[in-house]
Design an enzyme around this catalytic site. Structure first.
Site, PDB file in Angstrom:
ATOM      1  N   CYS A   1       0.964  -1.342   0.257  1.00 50.22           N
ATOM      2  CA  CYS A   1      -0.084  -0.343  -0.050  1.00 50.22           C
ATOM      3  C   CYS A   1       0.817   1.746   0.337  1.00 50.22           C
ATOM      4  CB  CYS A   1      -0.966  -0.235   1.190  1.00 50.22           C
ATOM      5  SG  CYS A   1      -0.125   0.581   2.704  1.00 50.22           S
TER       6      CYS A   1
ATOM      7  N   ASP B   1      -2.297   5.847  13.363  1.00 52.61           N
ATOM      8  CA  ASP B   1      -3.477   6.175  12.261  1.00 52.61           C
ATOM      9  C   ASP B   1      -3.168   7.893  12.764  1.00 52.61           C
ATOM     10  OD1 ASP B   1      -3.879   4.228  10.792  1.00 52.61           O
ATOM     11  OD2 ASP B   1      -5.424   3.379  11.368  1.00 52.61           O
TER      12      ASP B   1
ATOM     13  N   ARG C   1       2.806  -4.158   3.365  1.00 56.07           N
ATOM     14  CA  ARG C   1       2.578  -4.938   4.894  1.00 56.07           C
ATOM     15  C   ARG C   1       2.372  -6.255   4.307  1.00 56.07           C
ATOM     16  NH1 ARG C   1      -2.092  -0.025   5.122  1.00 56.07           N
ATOM     17  NH2 ARG C   1      -2.592  -1.461   7.330  1.00 56.07           N
TER      18      ARG C   1
END
Ligand code: UD1
Length: 420
Positions: A117, A307, A122
């Site tokens: 990504c 995040d 990942r």
């Protein structure tokens, strides 16, 4: 592709309601494959990833339907296919979650490999290792993970790394195997805990949620609870908290669980914000006359979430001094730094670390979103930049923020969506 046009310089004021957590609802939806009865989920966020997973479930025969805002009905009575196609899986890594549930319910599955990504490789090796330990025979064939689970059994699995995805995935599969499974070195994120609670409410015996060892005694049949409510999105809450302080505003962030983003609240306080809190809200205002530099390192929960790294970086661009931001989960997750530099920030990235030298001001410019949280960081930059900022490729943002520009407009931001 839609864009955001932002006129910077307006402090955010008012109350914002936090939606359900994207990262909690996706595993709950995928877990539906374990059941044979329809059920409803509440507080489901209106985000693109939910629609993408609904599309994937539909291909498998599971009907997921939005009844009204926040309320979805899922009917997994009949599985008509065990193949999750590349065309949908490539849009969203969480699609991998259907593999384990398909294997334990149908005995076979083919799921496209999700691939890398925007912020680096990942891998899914921990997912595969876990499923193999439960008895699955899996191979990679033509870009798909395919295989069978003929003789499922419990197992003791030690994860090399704390992985949210692998923990949730193996927990789902183990819940439909009527034997004991012990998972060691698991993720402790609130979204993992919610999935565990949901599976418990469906009949599985699960202990150790929120710790780093989880024990599961699965059942032959599980029956989903009806009207289960998704926990509030701690990353959305954290994003508005940072936006409030960055713009020098006064925002009540309602319907959130402060304990779920304690680390972010603590860092905001260190940066000079005043954060008042109740059980289900926080209110953010400035305490210091200027934003203070703060160092962060991202880590699994309860550490600082990867995040929230990008949004926090936007805050640090205008701090008085230098901050060091280290990415402990994804060392390459810094593309937003280069876009923030286009707004006048002074950020140097090297070896998984960003050194952010605070500047007086940011200046509006066209910038490009590269992933979900990076998009939010650029919007935050635009909110304080002098003049107009255009954030392109906001389809990334739509994957995970419910009504972002609408909520920001209600707080007084000058932001609009430009359709193209
Ligand atoms: C990570 C974050 C999650 C965030 C998501 C999207 C953590 C612990 N997880 O989840 O909170 O929402 O990014 O930004 O902060 N790994 C492997 N093999 C695997 C699975 C994972 O090596 O099979 C590695 C990952 O590359 C990563 C770490 O383990 O370095 C954590 O994995 P995981 O939590 O599953 O990653 P994501 O689901 O991407």
């Amino acid at each position: 592709m839609d864009k955001f046009e932002i006129e910077g310089g307006y402090p955010l004021r008012g109350t914002v309601n936090i939606s359900g957590a994207k990262n909690a609802v996706l595993p709950l939806m995928a877990a539906s494959i374990l059941f044979e009865k329809p059920f409803t989920l509440l507080n489901v966020p209106d985000v693109q990833d939910v629609y993408t997973l609904a599309e994937l479930l539909d291909v498998l025969g599971v009907k997921a339907e939005r009844l009204e805002k926040g309320k979805w009905r899922i009917d997994p009575s009949r599985i008509t296919s065990t193949r999750a196609p590349y065309e949908i899986v490539k849009k969203m890594r969480a699609s991998i979650y259907v593999l384990g549930p398909l294997l334990v319910r149908e005995g076979k599955a083919e799921v496209s490999l999700p691939g890398g990504c925007a912020f680096g490789p990942r891998p899914v090796d921990l997912h595969i290792k876990g499923l193999k330990a439960l008895g699955a025979e899996l191979n990679i064939c033509h870009g798909y993970i395919c295989g069978e689970l003929k003789a499922p059994h419990g197992a003791e699995i030690i994860f090399d790394k704390k992985s949210v995805g692998a923990t949730a995935h193996i927990m789902m599969a183990a819940s439909l195997i009527p034997e004991k499974t012990r998972l060691i070195n698991v993720a402790q994120e609130p979204e993992v805990v919610q999935l565990g609670e949901f599976l418990k409410a469906s009949g599985a015996e699960i202990s150790g949620l929120g710790t780093d060892v989880i024990e599961i005694v699965g059942k032959e049949h599980l029956s989903p609870p009806d009207g289960y409510s998704v926990i509030p999105d701690r990353i959305e809450a954290g994003t508005y908290a940072v936006a409030a302080y960055l713009t020098g505003g006064d925002v009540k962030i309602d319907n959130c669980i402060p304990e779920h983003f304690r680390n972010v609240i603590d860092k905001l306080k260190l940066a000079g914000a005043k954060v008042e809190e109740g059980e289900t809200f926080i209110r953010v205002t400035p305490e210091s006359d200027f934003i203070k530099p703060v160092n962060i390192i991202t880590a699994p929960f309860p550490g600082f979430p990867t995040d929230m790294q990008a949004q926090f970086m936007s805050l640090m661009t205008v701090a008085k001094g230098t901050s060091v931001i280290k990415e402990g989960i994804y060392p390459d997750r810094f593309k937003h730094a280069f876009e923030l530099n286009r707004l006048g920030a002074d950020i140097i990235v090297e070896d998984g670390t960003a050194v952010v030298n605070g500047v007086e001001k940011l200046y509006g410019a066209p910038v490009m979103a590269t992933d979900l949280r990076a998009s939010a960081a650029l919007v935050l930059g635009g909110l304080i930049a002098e003049g107009k900022t255009i954030v392109d490729r906001i389809y990334h943002l739509d994957r995970g923020y419910d009504s972002f520009e609408i909520k920001l407009q209600a707080l007084g931001a000058h932001i609009k969506r430009v359709k193209s």
